[in-house]
Design an enzyme around this catalytic site. Structure first.
Site, mmCIF file in Angstrom:
data_model
loop_
_atom_site.group_PDB
_atom_site.id
_atom_site.type_symbol
_atom_site.label_atom_id
_atom_site.label_comp_id
_atom_site.label_asym_id
_atom_site.label_seq_id
_atom_site.Cartn_x
_atom_site.Cartn_y
_atom_site.Cartn_z
ATOM 1 N N ASP A 270 6.870 -1.830 6.407
ATOM 2 C CA ASP A 270 7.422 -2.545 5.402
ATOM 3 C C ASP A 270 6.817 -3.409 5.049
ATOM 4 O O ASP A 270 6.845 -5.029 4.666
ATOM 5 C CB ASP A 270 8.792 -3.281 6.005
ATOM 6 N N LEU A 271 5.228 -3.011 5.188
ATOM 7 C CA LEU A 271 4.023 -3.939 4.564
ATOM 8 C C LEU A 271 3.981 -4.210 2.894
ATOM 9 O O LEU A 271 4.303 -3.273 1.700
ATOM 10 C CB LEU A 271 2.743 -2.887 4.879
ATOM 11 N N GLU A 272 4.298 -5.587 2.581
ATOM 12 C CA GLU A 272 4.768 -6.223 1.250
ATOM 13 C C GLU A 272 3.773 -6.456 0.463
ATOM 14 O O GLU A 272 3.821 -7.223 -0.573
ATOM 15 C CB GLU A 272 5.719 -7.050 0.878
ATOM 16 N N HIS A 273 2.499 -6.008 1.676
ATOM 17 C CA HIS A 273 0.926 -7.175 0.595
ATOM 18 C C HIS A 273 0.263 -5.967 0.263
ATOM 19 O O HIS A 273 -0.987 -6.677 0.138
ATOM 20 C CB HIS A 273 1.167 -8.006 1.996
ATOM 21 N N GLN B 168 13.469 -1.703 -1.596
ATOM 22 C CA GLN B 168 14.061 -2.470 -1.875
ATOM 23 C C GLN B 168 14.749 -3.348 -2.927
ATOM 24 O O GLN B 168 13.459 -3.351 -4.195
ATOM 25 C CB GLN B 168 13.190 -3.568 -1.628
#
Length: 539
Positions: A363-366, A423
């Site tokens: 869930d890496l959002e960067h 998402q």
């Protein structure tokens, strides 16, 4: 000398065994339903439930010959049960029993009048009495022109056989349902090894690191279908498998918060039973690039790590997958070199061994580097075994096309990937697979964006819809459970679509995901109570 041909005696009742639900039958006040057990034969029986002034009368009109004799019979069980015929044109008849613990046949006869072409046959219970069951109705006599039920046939061959989660000693299988089937036989290398009543089975007792051929056939009272096309499944190497349960064909994923942000604080044991995959949010990074650790929050009320580990084991014993999630809005783990990829794989596997996690969520959002993330996940899979659950939760912008780093990663690990739950929230307007622009908060936003993944190379079983559990679960993008369910129905069945309708359906779509189980609990579990059963009832 010539004579007048007589109509052959047949059972003129239609859907006499209730194999087609309530087709051809009409029941008063919704009092009748078809149940799968107990049945006398086949897969269905009628259950009539009297209530108030309604005696649960179910009837059908049958075509008959004038001036002819018919034998009316049915098998009954349960409370008071009546069987009769009206509109005979002569003397109407009925018979009854005051209740039976097992199946009993009621029988009577009637004769039709000189101009009678149709007779109503019926069954009912009695006021204030318990429900009754009926099966195998027969109105035996000359064909009145309407014919009878077609002769029963063996079911067709199952399609869609696929391999799910594997361990060092087992392989999970699933397949599509076959109309008219009451069971299935599972074959390993040509030998029947077990039976199943549903559309999935786990074959156990296998050798580690060994390939097997699997087939399945459908059965009913008439016989067995041909075997399906064979699929190959290989068990994982011994000693490394995470030992978790198989993820079901259609699964509900929920993130569990390892922190208190105003949502209901939960211990893992409190997570609603509808969730099949529970992602523990989140692992923490360290000063070593790629390395992760897990720090249990003191705000959750656990007496210690041992109690938390016990909760994980209990959830897995209940058939749930418990995985460790990496990333989140505030989390950042950098994997951009061979060394950091190896550090990630080693540390993630250490957490799986220590806590009993049977997989990992990305869930890496960067931003991610697809080359080194792929290396990291493959190293982890080699250690954990092919039973490892691997999920991802990219943002909408990350999955707009197959050239993004997230999409490239998903395709590069497709053979070990369980599901991508994008998402569909905290997002601006995005393109759908048809090139049109859609705004969040609608069925179209969910379906048209999921379509990009479905048509971009992922298997439908690797695609899920991610949404907030409540208005407080995200900054924007909340939709009601009804909209989520409509989107799932649109993608799997082609029903309840909005303006966008996919060119085909995807019956094996994996399911849905939410942030979070805690916000769901804050809202009385309204999301999982509505979406969970819908997901689990998908085709």
């Amino acid at each position: 000398m010539g004579g007048v041909a007589q109509a052959a005696d047949i059972n003129v009742a239609k859907n006499a065994g209730f194999e087609a639900g309530l087709a051809n039958w009409s029941c008063s006040g919704g009092s009748g339903a078809v149940v799968g057990a107990p049945v006398r034969s086949g897969a269905g029986a009628l259950k009539g439930t009297p209530a108030g002034q309604d005696n649960a009368r179910c009837s059908q009109s049958v075509a008959v010959q004038p001036t002819s004799t018919y034998t009316l019979s049915a098998w009954v069980q349960g409370g008071y049960a009546y069987l009769g015929a009206s509109g005979t044109g002569t003397t109407d008849v009925s018979t009854w029993t005051p209740g039976e613990s097992g199946w009993k046949q009621l029988t009577t006869t009637f004769r039709t009048g000189a101009s009678t072409r149709a007779v109503t046959v019926y069954t009912h219970g009695w006021y204030g009495q318990s429900a009754y069951l009926v099966d195998d109705v027969s109105v035996f006599g000359p064909d009145g022109g309407g014919g009878g039920d077609p002769d029963p046939q063996a079911p067709g061959t199952p399609a869609g056989l696929g391999v799910g989660a594997v361990t060092s000693s087992s392989v999970a299988l699933s397949w599509n349902a076959v109309s008219g089937a009451t069971g299935y036989n599972v074959y390993r290398d040509g030998t029947k090894v077990q039976t199943a009543t549903g559309t999935s089975a786990t074959v156990t007792g296998l050798a580690a690191a060994t390939s097997y051929q699997f087939q399945v056939s459908a059965t009913n009272a008439v016989g067995e279908s041909a075997k399906s096309a064979a699929v190959s499944g290989r068990t994982s190497p011994g000693g490394g498998d995470p030992g978790g349960p198989a993820v079901p064909r259609h699964a509900l994923t929920g993130y569990w918060q390892n922190f208190n942000n105003g949502a209901t604080v939960q211990k893992l044991r409190d997570v609603q039973a509808q969730y099949d995959i529970i992602a523990v949010a989140f692992a923490d990074s360290t000063a070593t690039p790629g390395q992760i650790v897990f720090n249990l929050s003191s705000a959750l009320g656990y007496s210690g790590v041992a109690e938390f580990k016990s909760d994980i084991a209990a959830k897995k014993a209940d058939g749930k997958s418990v995985i460790i999630s990496v990333g989140g809005e505030l989390g950042n783990v950098t994997i951009n070199s061979d060394a950091s990829a190896t550090a990630f794989a080693n540390s993630a596997y250490a957490l799986m061994q220590e806590y009993g996690f049977n997989g990992i969520d990305i869930d890496l959002e960067h931003g991610i580097n697809s080359t080194y993330m792929t290396k990291a996940l493959r190293q982890l899979s080699a250690k954990a075994g092919s039973g490892m659950v691997l999920t991802m939760a990219p943002q909408t912008i990350d999955m707009q096309n197959t050239g993004t780093e997230y999409f490239k990663t998903a395709l590069a690990v497709k053979d070990i990937l369980t599901v991508v739950n994008m998402q569909h929230y905290n997002s601006g307007s995005m393109l759908g697979c048809d090139g049109q622009v859609y705004s969040q908060g609608s069925v179209d936003f969910l379906t048209a964006l999921a379509c990009i993944q479905l048509e971009g190379g992922l298997d439908p079983s690797q695609v899920g819809i991610g949404v907030p559990a409540s208005t407080r679960g995200a900054g924007s993008g909340y939709v009601s459970p009804t909209i989520v369910n409509n989107a799932l129905s649109c993608l799997t069945r082609g029903t309840n679509c909005g303006n966008f309708k996919p060119s085909k359906t995807y019956p094996s779509l994996r399911g849905a995901m939410t942030w979070s189980t805690n916000w769901d609990a804050t809202a009385g579990n309204a999301w999982s109570n509505a979406v969970g059963p819908h997901v689990h009832a998908l085709p």
